[in-house]
Motif scaffolding. Structure first.
Motif, PDB file in Angstrom:
ATOM      1  N   HIS A 201       1.733  21.640  37.012  1.00 26.02           N
ATOM      2  CA  HIS A 201       2.970  21.044  36.518  1.00 26.02           C
ATOM      3  C   HIS A 201       2.837  19.563  36.146  1.00 26.02           C
ATOM      4  CE1 HIS A 201       6.975  19.181  36.966  1.00 26.02           C
ATOM      5  NE2 HIS A 201       7.333  20.216  36.244  1.00 26.02           N
ATOM      6  N   ASP A 202       2.324  18.757  37.068  1.00 26.99           N
ATOM      7  CA  ASP A 202       2.300  17.300  36.836  1.00 26.99           C
ATOM      8  C   ASP A 202       1.462  16.899  35.626  1.00 26.99           C
ATOM      9  OD1 ASP A 202       4.035  16.963  38.805  1.00 26.99           O
ATOM     10  OD2 ASP A 202       2.733  15.808  40.143  1.00 26.99           O
ATOM     11  N   GLU A 205       3.372  17.752  32.471  1.00 29.33           N
ATOM     12  CA  GLU A 205       4.478  16.829  32.202  1.00 29.33           C
ATOM     13  C   GLU A 205       3.961  15.484  31.688  1.00 29.33           C
ATOM     14  OE1 GLU A 205       7.827  17.558  32.269  1.00 29.33           O
ATOM     15  OE2 GLU A 205       6.835  19.497  32.355  1.00 29.33           O
ATOM     16  N   THR A 206       2.873  15.011  32.291  1.00 30.16           N
ATOM     17  CA  THR A 206       2.302  13.724  31.869  1.00 30.16           C
ATOM     18  C   THR A 206       1.787  13.832  30.436  1.00 30.16           C
ATOM     19  OG1 THR A 206       1.709  13.313  34.140  1.00 30.16           O
ATOM     20  CG2 THR A 206       0.589  11.961  32.507  1.00 30.16           C
ATOM     21  N   LYS A 380       6.039   9.583  36.104  1.00 26.96           N
ATOM     22  CA  LYS A 380       5.920   8.669  37.261  1.00 26.96           C
ATOM     23  C   LYS A 380       5.032   7.504  36.844  1.00 26.96           C
ATOM     24  CE  LYS A 380       6.064  12.233  40.700  1.00 26.96           C
ATOM     25  NZ  LYS A 380       5.111  13.269  41.019  1.00 26.96           N
ATOM     26  N   ARG A 382       2.544   4.650  37.612  1.00 28.03           N
ATOM     27  CA  ARG A 382       1.599   4.418  38.707  1.00 28.03           C
ATOM     28  C   ARG A 382       0.985   3.025  38.642  1.00 28.03           C
ATOM     29  NH1 ARG A 382       0.938   9.923  40.282  1.00 28.03           N
ATOM     30  NH2 ARG A 382       1.010  11.123  38.381  1.00 28.03           N
TER      31      ARG A 382
END
Ligand SMILES: Cc1cc2nc3c(=O)[nH]c(=O)nc-3n(C[C@H](O)[C@H](O)[C@H](O)COP(=O)(O)O)c2cc1C
Ligand code: SF4
Ligand code: SF4
Length: 475
Positions: A201-202, A205-206, A380, A382
């Motif tokens: 998933h991550d 999405e990124t 997100k 970072r």
């Protein structure tokens, strides 16, 4: 959501809206549509609602009274003055922001003109919003009204079966949508991006967020206007580092607030960054560290703002500089979202940095600007990890011998004025060695070439040990 459409062609609207997703939404009662035939309020038995324009000219004009009566009938039903949209190329361009704004209304009234237009007086009495769907002229307002109702209805809860599909699409948050792929995984030799096949998933999405930004920057940069302000705080006495900063700023493509940290008075002035600000902190590397300049970058106050670091260095190494700068800025309310090192002319060893920064370096800086966009828009944000010691013991650079040729000197005072650490006496032009950081700005700005330096030992050492061209690095 209830739509009222004032029109001379109600059946056109009914037929256009009664299909597919909108038709189903009406069946379910999620949206309601009521057409109001302006001709029903003609006030004469012929149903005549138009007349010749005063002052002459081609075409006919809709008369005010029938439009007003049709509007009044709606207003009575609603019980207050509803938001009333007149479709006209003279209106505000219809965009996603307006879609979302209109979708918050309990009802909307559309007024569709025909012929040459509608009597201005009734527009003044009834219309709250003038909206255009594009810079072209249509035969009437019915099609634009349908375009608008289609776009707005998507935001009415329940209209789209998959709530998510309204959440991220083209123009959402002023970004274009990422590309879509379906089976087969390889089509005519073209592969689906690997990350989408991973099922994680991550990363998906990124990747999607990055694609979205990339597309918007390429195809519709206008949508990103004003999204960020770049606060470019630059210390660069001989202006090598500032060249790379200009490339970055140009590639980043946003408004820039320039802070020239070569100037002591600018370094003393506190700057509190605004919410949309991204700090770009740029400086050359001196003895593997930040130049030993009092208050350097310490006038900047962040409120959790992202910062981007750019270190210019003369092909030896940047050692602790990035870690040191990131740590300093962290204490002042910033978090480092990316950093880059670029080779710039070494004032003491020009041969080892010949042709730098090069066009290839420029492309690397431009790629870095794109990467920063992607990181800023990522699901997100970072903090990046940087190499080196964040709190190194102060290290002095090797001293160089400086000279002033008084016979050549014009006594213009430019060197004293431009010295970043105020080490030169304006009257005597003498240098206070305890303040001087050997940046050589004075030699660079002197119009008479009266200032020079002898860095031969340093140059020999650097040419011997650091002759292999280094590449820009990105963190
Ligand atoms: C005092 C001093 C120390 C320097 N120390 C280093 C160093 O440790 N490593 C390096 O690669 N370059 C070093 N340089 C070169 C600078 O990083 C850089 O090439 C040059 O001074 C450009 O800075 P500018 O942005 O002011 O033009 C030093 C330069 C000076 C003046
Ligand atoms: S006097 Fe020293 S610090 Fe000032 S500009 Fe010259 S070299 Fe730089
Ligand atoms: S800039 Fe050059 S000419 Fe002007 S005062 Fe300084 S040394 Fe003299």
């Amino acid at each position: 959501m209830k739509y009222y459409v004032m029109t001379l062609f109600p059946e056109m609207i009914q037929r256009g809206m009664d299909n597919s997703i909108l038709g189903k939404a009406m069946e379910k009662g999620l949206i309601e549509l009521e057409t109001v035939n302006i001709r029903d309020y003609a006030g004469n038995r012929y149903g005549k609602v138009d007349d010749y324009p005063y002052g002459g000219g081609a075409g006919m004009v809709l008369q005010p009274e029938p439009v007003y009566q049709a509007f009044e009938a709606i207003r009575k039903k609603v019980g207050r003055r509803p938001r009333t949209i007149y479709l006209t190329p003279q209106g505000r361009p219809f965009c996603q922001e307006l879609v979302e704004e209109f979708a918050r209304e309990p009802e909307l009234v559309f007024l569709c003109g025909h012929y040459e237009g509608i009597d201005e007086r009734v527009l003044e009495e009834t219309v709250t919003d003038y909206v255009s769907i594009g810079d072209y002229v249509l035969t009437g307002g019915e099609l634009p009204a349908m375009v608008m109702m289609d776009a707005i209805s998507r935001f009415v809860p329940g209209v789209l079966s998959n709530q998510e599909s309204a959440q991220f699409e083209s123009f959402q948050d002023n970004l274009l949508e990422y590309p879509h792929y379906t089976r087969p995984a390889v089509w005519r030799g073209k592969e689906v991006p690997q990350v989408l096949l991973s099922g994680a998933h991550d990363p998906v999405e990124t990747w999607r967020a990055a694609q979205s930004v990339r597309r918007t920057r390429e195809r519709r940069p206008d949508l990103l206007a004003g999204r960020y302000r770049l606060v470019a705080a630059v210390f660069s006495p001989t202006e090598g580092t500032s060249q790379a900063v200009r490339w970055f700023a140009e590639a980043f493509g946003q408004e820039v607030l320039w802070l020239d940290l070569n100037r002591p008075e600018v370094r003393r002035q506190e700057v509190v960054l605004e919410e949309r600000d991204v700090l770009l902190a740029a400086s050359p590397v001196y003895a593997g560290q930040l130049p030993p300049v009092e208050g350097l970058f310490q006038n900047l106050r962040g409120q959790g703002n992202p910062c981007v670091l750019l270190a210019g260095y003369g092909n030896r190494h940047y050692d602790d500089m990035l870690a040191q700068l990131a740590y300093r800025l962290k204490k002042q309310g910033f978090f480092c979202i990316g950093a880059m090192t670029v080779i710039v002319p070494h004032i003491f060893a020009p041969k080892i940095t010949e042709g730098r920064p090069s066009q290839e370096d420029r492309r690397a800086v431009e790629e870095f600007a794109q990467l920063i966009w992607e990181r800023l828009e990522a699901p997100k944000r970072r903090r990046v990890k940087l190499p080196g010691n964040a709190c190194p013991a102060p290290k002095a650079a090797r001293p160089v011998k400086k000279e002033l040729d008084r016979a050549r000197c014009l006594d213009c005072g430019i060197c004293a004025e431009e010295c970043p650490v105020e080490a030169l006496d304006r009257d005597t032009l003498d240098c206070d060695e305890s303040l001087c950081i050997s940046c050589m700005r004075c030699a660079r700005v002197c119009p008479a070439n009266a200032r020079s330096f002898d860095a031969a030992p340093v140059e020999r050492m650097l040419t011997e040990k650091c002759g292999i061209p280094r590449k820009p690095e990105i963190f």
